[in-house]
Structure formats: C-alpha cells, structure tokens
Design an enzyme around this catalytic site. Structure first.
Site, PDB file in Angstrom:
ATOM      1  N   ALA A  42       0.895  -1.164  -0.006  1.00 15.30           N
ATOM      2  CA  ALA A  42       0.095  -0.048   0.241  1.00 15.30           C
ATOM      3  C   ALA A  42       0.994   1.238   0.129  1.00 15.30           C
ATOM      4  CB  ALA A  42      -1.024  -0.020   1.200  1.00 15.30           C
ATOM      5  N   GLY A 222      19.789   3.982   2.766  1.00 17.07           N
ATOM      6  CA  GLY A 222      19.362   5.066   3.664  1.00 17.07           C
ATOM      7  C   GLY A 222      19.557   6.430   3.302  1.00 17.07           C
ATOM      8  N   ASP A 252       9.607   2.245   1.482  1.00 11.41           N
ATOM      9  CA  ASP A 252       8.740   2.090   0.614  1.00 11.41           C
ATOM     10  C   ASP A 252       8.362   3.552  -0.480  1.00 11.41           C
ATOM     11  OD1 ASP A 252       8.376  -0.422   1.447  1.00 11.41           O
ATOM     12  OD2 ASP A 252       6.926   0.553   3.083  1.00 11.41           O
TER      13      ASP A 252
END
Length: 306
Positions: A42, A222, A252
C-alpha cells in the site's frame, strides 16, 4: 493500461513514539501515539499515486472496519481498487516503535494479507498484463510473488521485486527473472550470506548476485542514497541531507517513487536521484503514508532550505 500494478500488502500502522525502547519485562510510558495506513504494498502504491501515476493495487483487506477504511483511503487517493478483495480474516496491523533518533522497530500481523494467493492473481490477470511495471514486496507469500513474476515474464511486463522483509528462502532463480531487484544492505546479506558492513563488502555481495543472473540491482543505503549495479557497472546515486523525524516507510516511498519516475520514462540514474529526493522528504514528517507528498507538495518542499 495502468502505469503500475502493485501486488502486495496493506496494514494499519499503530505507531508509538518512545523516549527509549523498553527492556525485557519493562513497561514504560510512550508520550505519543498515531494510527495510520501502511503496509509495504500500500505504501509503494500510495507514493506512486501521489506523484501522479495511474496505479492498480492488488491486495486483500480485512473483513472489518479497518478494511473499509483502507478501501476509502485508496479511492480518495486515486488508486484503482478493481484488484482489491475482502478476505475472511481481520486486517493486517503493524505495531511500530519510533525512538528520538527516528530509528524504528516494527512487528507485522499479516491477517487478510495471507489470503492474497496465486489464484487471486489469476482472477486479476487482465490488470497485470496491461501494465507498464509490476511492483512486488515480501509481506505476502513467496508463492504469490513467484506467480506474479511468471505472469510478468509471460506477458512481457517488467517486474520490480523489493525483498522486504528479508526472507532467506527467496529463490534466486526467480530473482534473476525480474527487471529490478531492490534490497537494502541487510536484505542483501540475508540472500547472499555475505557481509555488507561497508561499501566494499556491499559491492562484493552485489557482484555475487549479478554473477547469478540479476540484471539491475539497486541497493538502498538509507541517507547515503542508493547503489545501482549491473554487469560491468556500479554507480552510487547520493541521498539528500535532511533532518529526519521518522524513517518509517521511507524505503517504501523510495520504491514507489522510483517506480513512478521509471514508468514515466526516466532513465535509471535520473529516476534514482528523484526517488532519493522523494524519500528524503518523507522522513521530515511523522507517519508513513501521511508523510508522502504529492508532486506539487514535493516541489514546495524542495525549494525550502534543508
């Protein structure tokens, strides 16, 4: 034809912001709590949609109030819901703990996500084959992901596989079939069995996967950005320096935004640069999907000093 079909998980994020992590057997007070929409599938669908992609989402929500709230959220955000089913189980939830340094620890309870099976994909095959890009993660079963990869190969649709959370049972033969494989350092170490404590070690582990047939390997680093590796080529695309508040969902947002920019026609290094910028902006706000800016909001954020 949709730009992107995301096949994956949905969750309700239950986030506690803590002064420190409790030790075993200890109960401490958390000064702040937030509930929001999450799940790797999602989240990635949301990031792409916020940037303007036409997104199909194939998932299974729970047969409860959380499931109905998820559907409302997707519709309001412009995500197509033709591929979303309602399962027999409760919705997936993710308790999240965020400390003052913005580091997080996450648990996931899959719930209805377990009902996203290969058979469900066969029912939604028209959505899958009429896409520019298929995006997968690993909060659903490996069998479902393998079937999605096979469908992508069958219909000539490139597949991006984000192997999060890490699963040492992931079959390298399927990894070699995807167009993009996007682990972080930890996931790379899990799959290769090699150390990834510094850049040299990461490159050696990356070369191991390239030698086993992986085409485009994108290792997320990161705040340091991303390392793009192909046969005979290695390139670091630097990240942006920002003041991080909450890193939950940043990976995400990177995958979802990269998918958007690539499907829009950008070459890989340019798409990676834009994805680094997008992900950096998301960590400056608390929450997961609620921290994902639209294209217009992103432009406004980027002109501010950071």
């Amino acid at each position: 034809m949709a730009d992107i079909t995301v096949i994956g998980s949905n969750m309700i994020d239950l986030t506690a912001y803590v002064d420190r992590m409790p030790i075993e057997g200890e109960t401490i007070e958390a000064p702040e709590f937030s509930m929001g929409f999450g799940g790797k599938g999602a989240n990635q669908a949301m990031a792409a949609a916020r940037l303007g992609s036409d997104v199909n989402f194939i998932t299974m929500v729970g047969n409860d109030d959380f499931g109905q709230q998820q559907l409302t959220n997707y519709k309001a955000s412009g995500i197509r819901t033709d591929g979303i089913g309602i399962g027999h189980q409760a919705s997936g939830v993710a308790p999240i703990f965020v400390d003052p340094t913005s580091d997080n620890r996450i648990l996931i309870i899959k719930g209805a996500n377990k009902e996203l099976t290969p058979a469900v994909l066969d029912e939604k095959v028209d959505l899958i084959k009429n896409s520019k890009l298929i995006v997968l993660q690993q909060e659903i079963s490996l069998a479902t992901n393998y079937h999605a990869i096979d469908l992508g190969v069958k219909y000539g649709v490139p597949v991006l596989l984000n192997p999060a959370p890490a699963n040492e049972d992931l079959n390298i033969d399927y990894v070699s079939k995807v167009a993009f494989f996007t682990p972080n350092e930890t996931e790379l170490a899990t799959l290769t069995g090699m150390p990834t404590g510094n850049l040299d070690e990461i490159k050696l582990a990356a070369e191991n996967l390239i030698g086993r047939g992986v085409g485009n390997l994108i290792i997320t680093l990161g705040s340091k950005g991303a390392l793009w590796v192909t046969a005979g080529h290695s390139e670091i695309v630097p990240g942006m320096k920002v003041k991080a508040v909450d890193t939950t969902g940043a990976g995400d947002s990177f995958i979802g935004s990269f998918s958007h920019y690539f499907a829009e026609g950008e070459d890989v290094p340019t798409a990676l640069q834009h994805a680094n910028q997008y992900a950096a902006m998301t960590v400056t706000k608390k929450g997961t999907q609620k921290s994902y800016p639209t294209k217009a909001e992103l432009v406004d954020m980027l002109v501010q000093p950071v």
